[in-house]
Write a protein that holds these residues in place. Structure first.
Motif, mmCIF file in Angstrom:
data_model
loop_
_atom_site.group_PDB
_atom_site.id
_atom_site.type_symbol
_atom_site.label_atom_id
_atom_site.label_comp_id
_atom_site.label_asym_id
_atom_site.label_seq_id
_atom_site.Cartn_x
_atom_site.Cartn_y
_atom_site.Cartn_z
ATOM 1 N N LYS A 69 -59.204 18.722 -6.838
ATOM 2 C CA LYS A 69 -58.879 20.056 -6.821
ATOM 3 C C LYS A 69 -60.049 20.937 -6.514
ATOM 4 C CE LYS A 69 -56.597 24.173 -8.491
ATOM 5 N NZ LYS A 69 -56.132 24.974 -9.706
ATOM 6 N N ILE A 70 -61.142 20.613 -7.394
ATOM 7 C CA ILE A 70 -62.471 21.374 -7.172
ATOM 8 C C ILE A 70 -63.144 20.897 -5.824
ATOM 9 C CG2 ILE A 70 -65.035 21.585 -8.101
ATOM 10 C CD1 ILE A 70 -63.381 21.197 -11.073
ATOM 11 N N MET A 71 -63.072 19.923 -5.532
ATOM 12 C CA MET A 71 -63.613 19.450 -4.273
ATOM 13 C C MET A 71 -62.821 20.173 -3.248
ATOM 14 S SD MET A 71 -64.132 15.619 -2.502
ATOM 15 C CE MET A 71 -62.630 15.501 -1.680
ATOM 16 N N MET A 72 -61.566 20.136 -3.048
ATOM 17 C CA MET A 72 -60.969 20.698 -2.027
ATOM 18 C C MET A 72 -61.165 21.948 -1.860
ATOM 19 S SD MET A 72 -59.832 18.109 -0.737
ATOM 20 C CE MET A 72 -58.734 18.777 0.954
ATOM 21 N N GLU A 73 -61.367 22.815 -3.109
ATOM 22 C CA GLU A 73 -61.432 24.151 -3.066
ATOM 23 C C GLU A 73 -62.690 24.489 -2.243
ATOM 24 O OE1 GLU A 73 -61.270 25.381 -7.236
ATOM 25 O OE2 GLU A 73 -59.046 25.435 -7.098
ATOM 26 N N ARG A 74 -63.833 23.832 -2.741
ATOM 27 C CA ARG A 74 -65.288 23.739 -2.215
ATOM 28 C C ARG A 74 -65.154 23.455 -0.719
ATOM 29 N NH1 ARG A 74 -64.684 25.831 -5.983
ATOM 30 N NH2 ARG A 74 -65.728 25.713 -7.960
ATOM 31 N N LEU A 75 -64.411 22.585 -0.348
ATOM 32 C CA LEU A 75 -64.143 22.207 1.177
ATOM 33 C C LEU A 75 -63.627 23.403 1.721
ATOM 34 C CD1 LEU A 75 -64.446 20.111 3.278
ATOM 35 C CD2 LEU A 75 -62.262 19.467 2.829
ATOM 36 N N GLN A 76 -62.626 23.993 1.244
ATOM 37 C CA GLN A 76 -61.902 25.239 1.815
ATOM 38 C C GLN A 76 -62.983 26.285 2.151
ATOM 39 O OE1 GLN A 76 -58.818 26.988 -0.471
ATOM 40 N NE2 GLN A 76 -57.987 28.044 1.417
ATOM 41 N N THR A 77 -63.946 26.291 1.188
ATOM 42 C CA THR A 77 -64.914 27.312 1.542
ATOM 43 C C THR A 77 -65.806 26.918 2.546
ATOM 44 O OG1 THR A 77 -64.929 28.013 -0.978
ATOM 45 C CG2 THR A 77 -66.651 28.591 0.332
ATOM 46 N N GLN A 78 -66.392 25.738 2.513
ATOM 47 C CA GLN A 78 -67.477 25.442 3.405
ATOM 48 C C GLN A 78 -67.050 25.013 4.813
ATOM 49 O OE1 GLN A 78 -70.559 25.290 2.604
ATOM 50 N NE2 GLN A 78 -70.303 26.043 0.482
ATOM 51 N N ASP A 79 -65.679 24.406 4.941
ATOM 52 C CA ASP A 79 -65.330 24.177 6.105
ATOM 53 C C ASP A 79 -63.734 24.542 6.322
ATOM 54 O OD1 ASP A 79 -64.689 22.860 8.866
ATOM 55 O OD2 ASP A 79 -65.781 21.294 8.285
ATOM 56 N N PRO A 80 -63.273 25.841 6.467
ATOM 57 C CA PRO A 80 -61.949 26.054 6.516
ATOM 58 C C PRO A 80 -61.218 25.276 7.572
ATOM 59 C CG PRO A 80 -63.242 28.031 6.470
ATOM 60 C CD PRO A 80 -64.244 26.857 6.768
ATOM 61 N N ALA A 81 -61.811 25.004 8.737
ATOM 62 C CA ALA A 81 -60.872 24.152 9.532
ATOM 63 C C ALA A 81 -60.795 22.862 9.002
ATOM 64 C CB ALA A 81 -61.956 24.187 10.940
ATOM 65 N N LEU A 82 -61.501 21.947 8.684
ATOM 66 C CA LEU A 82 -61.287 20.877 8.347
ATOM 67 C C LEU A 82 -60.350 20.668 7.240
ATOM 68 C CD1 LEU A 82 -61.713 17.901 8.297
ATOM 69 C CD2 LEU A 82 -63.600 17.988 6.645
ATOM 70 N N TYR A 83 -60.442 21.787 6.193
ATOM 71 C CA TYR A 83 -59.423 21.835 5.060
ATOM 72 C C TYR A 83 -58.119 22.216 5.724
ATOM 73 C CZ TYR A 83 -57.244 23.826 1.028
ATOM 74 O OH TYR A 83 -56.161 24.020 0.040
ATOM 75 N N SER A 84 -57.951 22.912 6.594
ATOM 76 C CA SER A 84 -56.520 23.146 7.382
ATOM 77 C C SER A 84 -56.039 22.074 7.735
ATOM 78 C CB SER A 84 -56.881 24.475 8.347
ATOM 79 O OG SER A 84 -57.024 25.560 7.523
ATOM 80 N N ARG A 85 -56.839 21.298 8.706
ATOM 81 C CA ARG A 85 -56.539 20.061 9.026
ATOM 82 C C ARG A 85 -55.886 18.885 8.202
ATOM 83 N NH1 ARG A 85 -61.179 20.180 12.369
ATOM 84 N NH2 ARG A 85 -62.011 18.293 11.442
ATOM 85 N N LEU A 86 -56.648 19.097 6.950
ATOM 86 C CA LEU A 86 -56.349 17.928 5.826
ATOM 87 C C LEU A 86 -55.057 18.525 5.124
ATOM 88 C CD1 LEU A 86 -59.656 17.238 4.477
ATOM 89 C CD2 LEU A 86 -58.666 15.912 5.762
ATOM 90 N N MET A 87 -54.904 20.007 5.146
ATOM 91 C CA MET A 87 -53.529 20.162 4.231
ATOM 92 C C MET A 87 -52.434 20.394 5.066
ATOM 93 S SD MET A 87 -54.424 20.450 1.347
ATOM 94 C CE MET A 87 -55.623 19.740 0.374
#
Length: 87
Positions: A69-87
């Motif tokens: 969860k912590i890693m995904m929260e940081r990913l959301q901050t650092q690369d919102p586009a990648l985070y959105s594709r993964l979710m």
């Protein structure tokens, strides 16, 4: 949540940039998810970005859902586009 990472592994590895990967390593070290030895091991042993991404994902996954969860929260901050594709 760990099961979802198996499904998302390929896209994470292919989509993460070197800059975001390095920032994630720093962030996760700062949050205490990774200890200094784990961070250094990933940086020193794996010279190819994709290998580093796999190693980071595997290391965090072994630590459980809170670390994921912590890693995904940081990913959301650092690369919102990648985070959105993964979710």
């Amino acid at each position: 949540m760990a099961g979802n990472l198996d499904r998302l592994r390929v896209e994470f590895v292919e989509g993460i940039s070197p800059e975001v990967l390095n920032q994630l390593l720093d962030d996760l070290h700062g949050e205490g998810v990774l200890n200094p030895g784990e961070k250094d091991h990933i940086l020193e042993k794996y010279l190819i970005r994709a290998d580093r991404a796999r190693a980071l994902l595997d290391t965090v996954r072994k630590k459980g859902n809170t670390s994921i969860k912590i890693m995904m929260e940081r990913l959301q901050t650092q690369d919102p586009a990648l985070y959105s594709r993964l979710m």
